[in-house]
Design a protein around this motif. Structure first.
Motif, PDB file in Angstrom:
ATOM      1  N   ALA A  87       0.831  -1.207   0.000  1.00 48.95           N
ATOM      2  CA  ALA A  87       0.000   0.000   0.000  1.00 48.95           C
ATOM      3  C   ALA A  87       0.861   1.250   0.000  1.00 48.95           C
ATOM      4  O   ALA A  87       0.601   2.214  -0.729  1.00 48.95           O
ATOM      5  N   VAL A  88       1.911   1.242   0.820  1.00 41.32           N
ATOM      6  CA  VAL A  88       2.807   2.402   0.897  1.00 41.32           C
ATOM      7  C   VAL A  88       3.499   2.631  -0.437  1.00 41.32           C
ATOM      8  O   VAL A  88       3.587   3.756  -0.927  1.00 41.32           O
ATOM      9  N   VAL A  89       4.003   1.544  -1.038  1.00 41.75           N
ATOM     10  CA  VAL A  89       4.699   1.668  -2.331  1.00 41.75           C
ATOM     11  C   VAL A  89       3.766   2.209  -3.401  1.00 41.75           C
ATOM     12  O   VAL A  89       4.137   3.082  -4.189  1.00 41.75           O
ATOM     13  N   LEU A 106       4.241   5.707  -5.407  1.00 40.46           N
ATOM     14  CA  LEU A 106       4.357   5.734  -6.867  1.00 40.46           C
ATOM     15  C   LEU A 106       3.321   6.655  -7.496  1.00 40.46           C
ATOM     16  O   LEU A 106       3.627   7.439  -8.405  1.00 40.46           O
ATOM     17  N   ILE A 107       2.080   6.569  -6.991  1.00 35.51           N
ATOM     18  CA  ILE A 107       1.010   7.409  -7.536  1.00 35.51           C
ATOM     19  C   ILE A 107       1.287   8.874  -7.247  1.00 35.51           C
ATOM     20  O   ILE A 107       1.124   9.744  -8.108  1.00 35.51           O
ATOM     21  N   LEU A 108       1.729   9.143  -6.026  1.00 35.04           N
ATOM     22  CA  LEU A 108       2.020  10.531  -5.655  1.00 35.04           C
ATOM     23  C   LEU A 108       3.181  11.093  -6.471  1.00 35.04           C
ATOM     24  O   LEU A 108       3.144  12.251  -6.898  1.00 35.04           O
ATOM     25  N   SER A 109       4.214  10.284  -6.676  1.00 32.36           N
ATOM     26  CA  SER A 109       5.355  10.765  -7.451  1.00 32.36           C
ATOM     27  C   SER A 109       4.968  11.019  -8.894  1.00 32.36           C
ATOM     28  O   SER A 109       5.408  11.984  -9.519  1.00 32.36           O
ATOM     29  N   GLU A 110       4.113  10.111  -9.430  1.00 36.69           N
ATOM     30  CA  GLU A 110       3.645  10.295 -10.809  1.00 36.69           C
ATOM     31  C   GLU A 110       2.790  11.536 -10.922  1.00 36.69           C
ATOM     32  O   GLU A 110       2.903  12.317 -11.875  1.00 36.69           O
ATOM     33  N   TRP A 111       1.914  11.732  -9.923  1.00 38.31           N
ATOM     34  CA  TRP A 111       1.044  12.899  -9.939  1.00 38.31           C
ATOM     35  C   TRP A 111       1.866  14.189  -9.804  1.00 38.31           C
ATOM     36  O   TRP A 111       1.609  15.198 -10.440  1.00 38.31           O
ATOM     37  N   THR A 112       2.900  14.140  -8.919  1.00 37.74           N
ATOM     38  CA  THR A 112       3.747  15.309  -8.716  1.00 37.74           C
ATOM     39  C   THR A 112       4.500  15.656  -9.988  1.00 37.74           C
ATOM     40  O   THR A 112       4.656  16.821 -10.345  1.00 37.74           O
ATOM     41  N   ARG A 113       4.946  14.605 -10.682  1.00 37.82           N
ATOM     42  CA  ARG A 113       5.701  14.841 -11.912  1.00 37.82           C
ATOM     43  C   ARG A 113       4.843  15.517 -12.972  1.00 37.82           C
ATOM     44  O   ARG A 113       5.294  16.386 -13.714  1.00 37.82           O
ATOM     45  N   GLY A 114       3.565  15.116 -13.013  1.00 33.41           N
ATOM     46  CA  GLY A 114       2.680  15.712 -14.011  1.00 33.41           C
ATOM     47  C   GLY A 114       1.710  16.700 -13.411  1.00 33.41           C
ATOM     48  O   GLY A 114       0.743  17.100 -14.039  1.00 33.41           O
ATOM     49  N   GLY A 115       1.968  17.058 -12.126  1.00 31.74           N
ATOM     50  CA  GLY A 115       1.021  17.913 -11.418  1.00 31.74           C
ATOM     51  C   GLY A 115       0.942  19.312 -11.970  1.00 31.74           C
ATOM     52  O   GLY A 115      -0.053  20.012 -11.789  1.00 31.74           O
ATOM     53  N   TYR A 160      -7.471  16.960  -3.792  1.00 29.03           N
ATOM     54  CA  TYR A 160      -8.375  15.832  -3.622  1.00 29.03           C
ATOM     55  C   TYR A 160      -7.662  14.502  -3.836  1.00 29.03           C
ATOM     56  O   TYR A 160      -7.939  13.514  -3.142  1.00 29.03           O
ATOM     57  N   VAL A 161      -6.739  14.456  -4.779  1.00 28.63           N
ATOM     58  CA  VAL A 161      -6.001  13.219  -5.031  1.00 28.63           C
ATOM     59  C   VAL A 161      -5.140  12.861  -3.818  1.00 28.63           C
ATOM     60  O   VAL A 161      -5.117  11.720  -3.358  1.00 28.63           O
ATOM     61  N   TYR A 162      -4.425  13.855  -3.268  1.00 28.81           N
ATOM     62  CA  TYR A 162      -3.610  13.610  -2.083  1.00 28.81           C
ATOM     63  C   TYR A 162      -4.477  13.158  -0.917  1.00 28.81           C
ATOM     64  O   TYR A 162      -4.115  12.266  -0.160  1.00 28.81           O
ATOM     65  N   LEU A 163      -5.651  13.782  -0.771  1.00 26.00           N
ATOM     66  CA  LEU A 163      -6.563  13.443   0.324  1.00 26.00           C
ATOM     67  C   LEU A 163      -7.049  12.003   0.199  1.00 26.00           C
ATOM     68  O   LEU A 163      -7.038  11.237   1.173  1.00 26.00           O
ATOM     69  N   VAL A 164      -7.471  11.623  -1.001  1.00 27.72           N
ATOM     70  CA  VAL A 164      -7.994  10.275  -1.230  1.00 27.72           C
ATOM     71  C   VAL A 164      -6.906   9.226  -1.005  1.00 27.72           C
ATOM     72  O   VAL A 164      -7.126   8.196  -0.356  1.00 27.72           O
ATOM     73  N   LEU A 165      -5.712   9.480  -1.516  1.00 26.59           N
ATOM     74  CA  LEU A 165      -4.619   8.524  -1.357  1.00 26.59           C
ATOM     75  C   LEU A 165      -4.219   8.373   0.103  1.00 26.59           C
ATOM     76  O   LEU A 165      -3.931   7.267   0.575  1.00 26.59           O
ATOM     77  N   THR A 166      -4.224   9.476   0.843  1.00 22.18           N
ATOM     78  CA  THR A 166      -3.907   9.417   2.271  1.00 22.18           C
ATOM     79  C   THR A 166      -4.945   8.599   3.019  1.00 22.18           C
ATOM     80  O   THR A 166      -4.617   7.770   3.881  1.00 22.18           O
ATOM     81  N   MET A 167      -6.223   8.816   2.676  1.00 20.76           N
ATOM     82  CA  MET A 167      -7.300   8.062   3.323  1.00 20.76           C
ATOM     83  C   MET A 167      -7.180   6.573   3.017  1.00 20.76           C
ATOM     84  O   MET A 167      -7.390   5.724   3.889  1.00 20.76           O
ATOM     85  N   LEU A 168      -6.837   6.235   1.779  1.00 23.83           N
ATOM     86  CA  LEU A 168      -6.668   4.831   1.408  1.00 23.83           C
ATOM     87  C   LEU A 168      -5.540   4.191   2.194  1.00 23.83           C
ATOM     88  O   LEU A 168      -5.648   3.031   2.632  1.00 23.83           O
ATOM     89  N   LEU A 169      -4.456   4.928   2.380  1.00 26.03           N
ATOM     90  CA  LEU A 169      -3.332   4.400   3.143  1.00 26.03           C
ATOM     91  C   LEU A 169      -3.715   4.157   4.592  1.00 26.03           C
ATOM     92  O   LEU A 169      -3.398   3.119   5.172  1.00 26.03           O
ATOM     93  N   VAL A 170      -4.429   5.116   5.197  1.00 30.08           N
ATOM     94  CA  VAL A 170      -4.862   4.990   6.591  1.00 30.08           C
ATOM     95  C   VAL A 170      -5.809   3.797   6.751  1.00 30.08           C
ATOM     96  O   VAL A 170      -5.689   3.012   7.699  1.00 30.08           O
ATOM     97  N   VAL A 171      -6.759   3.661   5.822  1.00 28.24           N
ATOM     98  CA  VAL A 171      -7.707   2.547   5.877  1.00 28.24           C
ATOM     99  C   VAL A 171      -6.989   1.218   5.755  1.00 28.24           C
ATOM    100  O   VAL A 171      -7.282   0.255   6.478  1.00 28.24           O
TER     101      VAL A 171
END
Length: 223
Positions: free
Chosen positions: A58-60, A64-73, A201-212
């Protein structure tokens, strides 16, 4: 006269078979407790490994999603022609000059299906002369997306007869992302705010998924 009871060998055999050594019974109980404790320990270790594996995955995935999003953010989406869209009435030359286009950005052509189309041309001369005979590609969906994937100049015109001659054409100069960020003059605040909100919203959703994911794994371990 006193009567002495007699016991046969069979009676002694029955008595001996039903007799239980207390020490042996204690030893069996102790062994059973140890086996149960060992079994529980194995289950805990198994859950820990499962939790660690799932949590690690989940962390990986999130990283990866965050880094990809940041790269194209920082990529922007430009609605060609602004509020007027891809139309003869839009001053497309002025609109293009007020925007900075960089690699990764997208052009969105909005128009009435059947009234207009989007034709990409391959050269400056074809663009100037509105020559659509050797079109690179033709789109007519009414909401066409074009990604600017590399540095260079691209040419777009309307395929409806006479519209290109009336000025319905667009020349896009795409810059490298590093160059564009240094001298950007993009006035499309709505695109910028939309991109920022989307990132949030993407950061929020991904953080929530990690916590869950972590919560579920800890919950399964504690059972």
């Amino acid at each position: 006269m006193m009567i002495v009871p007699s016991y046969s060998s069979a009676n002694f055999l029955i008595i001996s078979t039903h007799y239980k050594d207390p020490n042996e019974e204690v030893s069996i109980q102790k062994e059973s407790r140890e086996q149960r404790a060992e079994s529980r320990e194995k289950k805990k270790k198994k859950k820990l490994r499962r939790m660690g594996g799932a949590g690690g995955v989940a962390v990986v995935v999130v990283i990866l999603i965050l880094s990809e999003w940041t790269r194209g953010g920082n990529a922007a989406q430009h609605v060609v022609g602004g509020s007027q869209g891809w139309d003869v009435s839009a001053d497309l030359t002025t609109w293009a000059s007020s925007h900075t286009f960089k690699v990764g950005d997208q052009l969105e052509f909005k128009y009435t299906v059947g009234l207009h189309s989007v034709v990409e041309l391959g050269s400056e001369s074809e663009y100037k002369n509105c020559n659509i005979g050797n079109a690179v590609t033709t789109m007519n969906g009414g909401k066409d997306m074009v990604k600017l994937s590399k540095v260079g100049t691209r040419y777009f015109v309307c395929g409806t007869p006479g519209h290109c001659a009336q000025g319905m054409k667009l020349k896009v100069n795409t810059l490298a992302a590093s160059v564009a960020s240094a001298n950007t003059t993009d006035s499309s605040s709505s695109s910028s705010s939309s991109s920022t909100l989307k990132s949030y919203y993407v950061y929020l959703v991904l953080t929530m998924l990690l916590v869950v994911s972590i919560t579920i794994n800890f919950s399964s371990y504690s059972k």
